[in-house]
Design an enzyme around this catalytic site. Structure first.
Site, PDB file in Angstrom:
ATOM      1  N   SER A  85       1.537  -7.295   1.625  1.00 29.22           N
ATOM      2  CA  SER A  85       1.145  -5.973   1.130  1.00 29.22           C
ATOM      3  C   SER A  85       2.320  -5.254   0.474  1.00 29.22           C
ATOM      4  O   SER A  85       3.474  -5.415   0.890  1.00 29.22           O
ATOM      5  CB  SER A  85       0.666  -5.142   2.321  1.00 29.22           C
ATOM      6  OG  SER A  85       0.526  -3.801   1.945  1.00 29.22           O
ATOM      7  N   TYR A 112       2.380  -1.584  10.828  1.00 26.48           N
ATOM      8  CA  TYR A 112       1.584  -2.529  10.024  1.00 26.48           C
ATOM      9  C   TYR A 112       2.483  -3.231   9.000  1.00 26.48           C
ATOM     10  O   TYR A 112       2.508  -4.467   8.901  1.00 26.48           O
ATOM     11  CB  TYR A 112       0.439  -1.783   9.328  1.00 26.48           C
ATOM     12  CG  TYR A 112      -0.225  -2.552   8.207  1.00 26.48           C
ATOM     13  CD1 TYR A 112      -0.914  -3.730   8.464  1.00 26.48           C
ATOM     14  CD2 TYR A 112      -0.156  -2.097   6.885  1.00 26.48           C
ATOM     15  CE1 TYR A 112      -1.521  -4.443   7.422  1.00 26.48           C
ATOM     16  CE2 TYR A 112      -0.754  -2.797   5.848  1.00 26.48           C
ATOM     17  CZ  TYR A 112      -1.435  -3.969   6.119  1.00 26.48           C
ATOM     18  OH  TYR A 112      -2.028  -4.671   5.092  1.00 26.48           O
ATOM     19  N   LYS A 157       4.012  -7.367   8.445  1.00 20.03           N
ATOM     20  CA  LYS A 157       3.963  -8.180   7.216  1.00 20.03           C
ATOM     21  C   LYS A 157       5.365  -8.694   6.874  1.00 20.03           C
ATOM     22  O   LYS A 157       5.531  -9.837   6.448  1.00 20.03           O
ATOM     23  CB  LYS A 157       3.399  -7.369   6.042  1.00 20.03           C
ATOM     24  CG  LYS A 157       1.937  -6.958   6.204  1.00 20.03           C
ATOM     25  CD  LYS A 157       0.979  -8.130   6.049  1.00 20.03           C
ATOM     26  CE  LYS A 157      -0.471  -7.694   6.140  1.00 20.03           C
ATOM     27  NZ  LYS A 157      -1.414  -8.812   6.219  1.00 20.03           N
TER      28      LYS A 157
HETATM   29  P1  NAD Z   1     -10.682  -6.622   6.387  1.00 22.22           P
HETATM   30  O1  NAD Z   1     -10.465  -5.947   7.679  1.00 22.22           O
HETATM   31  O2  NAD Z   1     -11.905  -6.286   5.611  1.00 22.22           O
HETATM   32  O3  NAD Z   1     -10.637  -8.217   6.593  1.00 22.22           O
HETATM   33  C1  NAD Z   1      -9.871  -8.827   7.597  1.00 22.22           C
HETATM   34  C2  NAD Z   1     -10.771  -9.801   8.330  1.00 22.22           C
HETATM   35  O4  NAD Z   1     -10.007 -10.397   9.393  1.00 22.22           O
HETATM   36  C3  NAD Z   1     -11.983  -9.114   8.977  1.00 22.22           C
HETATM   37  O5  NAD Z   1     -13.163  -9.789   8.633  1.00 22.22           O
HETATM   38  C4  NAD Z   1     -11.701  -9.200  10.475  1.00 22.22           C
HETATM   39  O6  NAD Z   1     -12.881  -9.321  11.233  1.00 22.22           O
HETATM   40  C5  NAD Z   1     -10.818 -10.441  10.539  1.00 22.22           C
HETATM   41  N1  NAD Z   1      -9.942 -10.457  11.726  1.00 22.22           N
HETATM   42  C6  NAD Z   1      -9.206  -9.446  12.217  1.00 22.22           C
HETATM   43  N2  NAD Z   1      -8.536  -9.851  13.309  1.00 22.22           N
HETATM   44  C7  NAD Z   1      -8.850 -11.165  13.494  1.00 22.22           C
HETATM   45  C8  NAD Z   1      -8.474 -12.129  14.444  1.00 22.22           C
HETATM   46  N3  NAD Z   1      -7.642 -11.838  15.465  1.00 22.22           N
HETATM   47  N4  NAD Z   1      -8.962 -13.392  14.327  1.00 22.22           N
HETATM   48  C9  NAD Z   1      -9.829 -13.700  13.320  1.00 22.22           C
HETATM   49  N5  NAD Z   1     -10.229 -12.804  12.404  1.00 22.22           N
HETATM   50  C10 NAD Z   1      -9.748 -11.556  12.481  1.00 22.22           C
HETATM   51  O7  NAD Z   1      -9.381  -6.387   5.497  1.00 22.22           O
HETATM   52  P2  NAD Z   1      -9.117  -6.757   3.974  1.00 22.22           P
HETATM   53  O8  NAD Z   1      -8.988  -5.494   3.228  1.00 22.22           O
HETATM   54  O9  NAD Z   1     -10.070  -7.777   3.510  1.00 22.22           O
HETATM   55  O10 NAD Z   1      -7.664  -7.368   4.124  1.00 22.22           O
HETATM   56  C11 NAD Z   1      -7.432  -8.746   4.261  1.00 22.22           C
HETATM   57  C12 NAD Z   1      -5.940  -8.986   4.401  1.00 22.22           C
HETATM   58  O11 NAD Z   1      -5.267  -8.433   3.285  1.00 22.22           O
HETATM   59  C13 NAD Z   1      -5.323  -8.354   5.631  1.00 22.22           C
HETATM   60  O12 NAD Z   1      -4.375  -9.247   6.171  1.00 22.22           O
HETATM   61  C14 NAD Z   1      -4.646  -7.111   5.097  1.00 22.22           C
HETATM   62  O13 NAD Z   1      -3.528  -6.750   5.864  1.00 22.22           O
HETATM   63  C15 NAD Z   1      -4.228  -7.570   3.712  1.00 22.22           C
HETATM   64  N6  NAD Z   1      -4.085  -6.459   2.761  1.00 22.22           N
HETATM   65  C16 NAD Z   1      -5.152  -5.649   2.494  1.00 22.22           C
HETATM   66  C17 NAD Z   1      -5.000  -4.590   1.595  1.00 22.22           C
HETATM   67  C18 NAD Z   1      -6.157  -3.684   1.261  1.00 22.22           C
HETATM   68  O14 NAD Z   1      -5.940  -2.665   0.612  1.00 22.22           O
HETATM   69  N7  NAD Z   1      -7.378  -3.984   1.639  1.00 22.22           N
HETATM   70  C19 NAD Z   1      -3.758  -4.368   1.005  1.00 22.22           C
HETATM   71  C20 NAD Z   1      -2.696  -5.200   1.300  1.00 22.22           C
HETATM   72  C21 NAD Z   1      -2.876  -6.259   2.183  1.00 22.22           C
HETATM   73  C1  UD1 Z   2      -2.584   2.997   1.838  1.00 20.94           C
HETATM   74  C2  UD1 Z   2      -1.639   2.726   2.992  1.00 20.94           C
HETATM   75  C3  UD1 Z   2      -0.911   1.405   2.709  1.00 20.94           C
HETATM   76  C4  UD1 Z   2      -1.927   0.272   2.520  1.00 20.94           C
HETATM   77  C5  UD1 Z   2      -2.880   0.650   1.387  1.00 20.94           C
HETATM   78  C6  UD1 Z   2      -3.964  -0.364   1.160  1.00 20.94           C
HETATM   79  C7  UD1 Z   2      -0.933   4.873   3.930  1.00 20.94           C
HETATM   80  C8  UD1 Z   2       0.169   5.869   4.004  1.00 20.94           C
HETATM   81  N1  UD1 Z   2      -0.689   3.838   3.110  1.00 20.94           N
HETATM   82  O1  UD1 Z   2      -1.838   3.046   0.656  1.00 20.94           O
HETATM   83  O2  UD1 Z   2      -0.053   1.086   3.764  1.00 20.94           O
HETATM   84  O3  UD1 Z   2      -1.269  -0.940   2.170  1.00 20.94           O
HETATM   85  O4  UD1 Z   2      -3.507   1.908   1.706  1.00 20.94           O
HETATM   86  O5  UD1 Z   2      -4.826  -0.420   2.257  1.00 20.94           O
HETATM   87  O6  UD1 Z   2      -1.953   4.980   4.580  1.00 20.94           O
HETATM   88  N2  UD1 Z   2      -5.641   9.886  -1.319  1.00 20.94           N
HETATM   89  C9  UD1 Z   2      -6.253  11.107  -1.387  1.00 20.94           C
HETATM   90  N3  UD1 Z   2      -7.335  11.346  -0.606  1.00 20.94           N
HETATM   91  C10 UD1 Z   2      -7.841  10.394   0.251  1.00 20.94           C
HETATM   92  C11 UD1 Z   2      -7.214   9.142   0.318  1.00 20.94           C
HETATM   93  C12 UD1 Z   2      -6.105   8.925  -0.470  1.00 20.94           C
HETATM   94  O7  UD1 Z   2      -5.829  11.978  -2.143  1.00 20.94           O
HETATM   95  O8  UD1 Z   2      -8.835  10.686   0.955  1.00 20.94           O
HETATM   96  C13 UD1 Z   2      -4.492   9.623  -2.214  1.00 20.94           C
HETATM   97  C14 UD1 Z   2      -3.235   9.182  -1.502  1.00 20.94           C
HETATM   98  O9  UD1 Z   2      -2.450  10.279  -1.151  1.00 20.94           O
HETATM   99  C15 UD1 Z   2      -2.605   8.284  -2.562  1.00 20.94           C
HETATM  100  C16 UD1 Z   2      -3.793   7.670  -3.297  1.00 20.94           C
HETATM  101  O10 UD1 Z   2      -4.878   8.546  -3.039  1.00 20.94           O
HETATM  102  O11 UD1 Z   2      -1.877   9.046  -3.478  1.00 20.94           O
HETATM  103  C17 UD1 Z   2      -4.167   6.283  -2.803  1.00 20.94           C
HETATM  104  O12 UD1 Z   2      -4.295   6.299  -1.408  1.00 20.94           O
HETATM  105  P1  UD1 Z   2      -4.817   5.012  -0.592  1.00 20.94           P
HETATM  106  O13 UD1 Z   2      -6.066   4.526  -1.194  1.00 20.94           O
HETATM  107  O14 UD1 Z   2      -4.848   5.402   0.858  1.00 20.94           O
HETATM  108  O15 UD1 Z   2      -3.726   3.893  -0.856  1.00 20.94           O
HETATM  109  P2  UD1 Z   2      -2.135   3.913  -0.595  1.00 20.94           P
HETATM  110  O16 UD1 Z   2      -1.638   5.278  -0.363  1.00 20.94           O
HETATM  111  O17 UD1 Z   2      -1.517   3.168  -1.723  1.00 20.94           O
END
Ligand code: NAD
Ligand code: UD1
Length: 348
Positions: A134, A158, A162
């Protein structure tokens, strides 16, 4: 070619699963369903059935930390003479605020789960891995756009998990430089949904992230969007981020598999983003323009842990993977809205 996709029922994993199956991969999903619904699997099958595609998909409900479960997956695949060739590891926990309240749980699932997976992969001589890292691992923006060389300094548990996992990869790779092939993909802000509207993001409870909050306001599940700060040093004062269409992000994983297949051994940390920064106000305006919905908002003070501007330098992904995002902000808004309209309450 058989792929193990951990976390394949989640938001990102489900989109990757669909693309992998469309491309003819044999896919095994391991998911505990702690943060996803089994309906996701039915939706994936519906999509492929509607297209008359033949596919190989198997679901294992289990925990990534459970040695026997993970071992059994590799063992059974070997027995079927379909050894797992590559693992896409997405299973994990991702809420920043939960990680602050319950850090040990995050270390256990994210780091402990990955360690268990790597140990088993090694035992079964599977050394090819794509991992979900991430952009949250980067510290305060000292240079924008952020390249992979940007300083690493996460400010929440978190993000620290990572970094610990990436460090584990580093040690592992250096222990035998001819063995492991690893791409650690640092996602920026994945948003939107599959254009079919069959799968999308379904956060449990109140969304923490901007985009699902906007679509829930548009559908009437929330009354008003809180904008966290209008006094950042940006063009319009609101926070700037790098929003990438979920399909572009998923395509980045397919490109990573191709990259691993064409390399002897490697360890690469790669940004996946759109490479563009959009402010909160720009997202609201584009969403309103694309969908015709009005998004009422209130200005609030800045959110703890936020930065003003964060977007990716994606030149490494372009060069190494031959990948580039193709979808516009308008497509993000339209596909996200299409998903929300077809599924006002998500998968339930
Ligand atoms: P998500 O929660 O929708 O998907 C994660 C999946 O992992 C879920 O289906 C959950 O049930 C499963 N899971 C959790 N714990 C588990 C365990 N102990 N054993 C087996 N399965 C388990 O999240 P996502 O948004 O799809 O994210 C997927 C990955 O990408 C995560 O590792 C997250 O940290 C990373 N990531 C997500 C974002 C984002 O913005 N969504 C950003 C950066 C990194
Ligand atoms: C957040 C997480 C980051 C994670 C990422 C993807 C925090 C501080 N950071 O990042 O660790 O990797 O999500 O899951 O939680 N915003 C609003 N109103 C809202 C929500 C967000 O104004 O209700 C603004 C935020 O201040 C930011 C932008 O929208 O400027 C995006 O926010 P968000 O979608 O939460 O993503 P990140 O801040 O990039």
């Amino acid at each position: 070619m058989r792929i193990l996709l951990t976390g394949g029922a989640g938001f990102i994993g489900s989109h990757i699963a669909l693309l992998l199956l469309e491309r003819g991969y044999d896919v095994l999903i391991l998911d505990s369903f702690v943060n996803s619904s089994f309906n996701v699997i039915n939706r994936i099958k519906t999509y492929l059935d509607n297209k008359d595609l033949k596919y190989n998909l198997k679901i294992i409900k289990g925990d990534i930390r459970d040695k026997r479960t993970v071992d059994n997956i590799f063992f059974e695949s070997l027995k079927e003479s379909k050894p797992i060739e590559t693992v896409l590891h997405l299973a994990g926990l991702k809420s920043v605020s939960d990680s602050v309240t319950n850090p040990l749980h995050y270390w256990d699932v994210n780091v402990g789960g990955t360690l268990n997976l790597l140990l088993t992969m090694n035992e079964y001589e599977c050394h090819s891995l794509v991992f979900s890292s991430s952009a949250t691992i980067y510290g305060l923006s000292d240079s924008i756009p952020m390249s992979e060389n940007h300083n690493i300094s996460p400010i929440n548990p978190y993000g620290k998990t990572k970094v610990a996992i990436e460090n584990m990869f580093d040690d592992l790779y250096k222990s035998n430089k001819n063995l492991w092939k690893i791409c650690s993909l640092r996602y920026f802000n994945p948003v939107g949904a599959h254009p079919s509207g069959l799968i999308g993001e379904d956060p449990i409870g109140i969304p923490n992230n901007l985009f699902p909050f906007i679509t829930q306001v548009a559908i009437g599940r929330r009354t008003v969007l809180n904008v966290y700060g209008d006094n950042w040093e940006t063009r319009d004062g609101s926070g700037v981020r790098d929003y990438i269409h979920i399909i572009d992000l998923a395509q980045g994983h397919l490109a990573s598999i191709d990259y691993l297949n064409s390399n002897e051994s490697c360890l690469e940390f790669i940004n996946l983003g759109s490479g563009k920064g959009y402010s909160v106000f720009q997202i609201i305006s584009q969403f309103e323009l694309s969908t015709g919905c009005q998004i009422p908002f209130d200005i609030q003070s800045r959110r703890d842990g936020d930065v003003g501007v964060c977007y990716a330098d994606i030149s490494k992904a372009k060069k190494l993977l031959g990948w580039a995002p193709k979808k516009s902000l308008e497509e993000i808004c339209l596909d996200g809205w299409n998903w929300q309209i077809k599924n006002p309450n998500g998968y339930t």
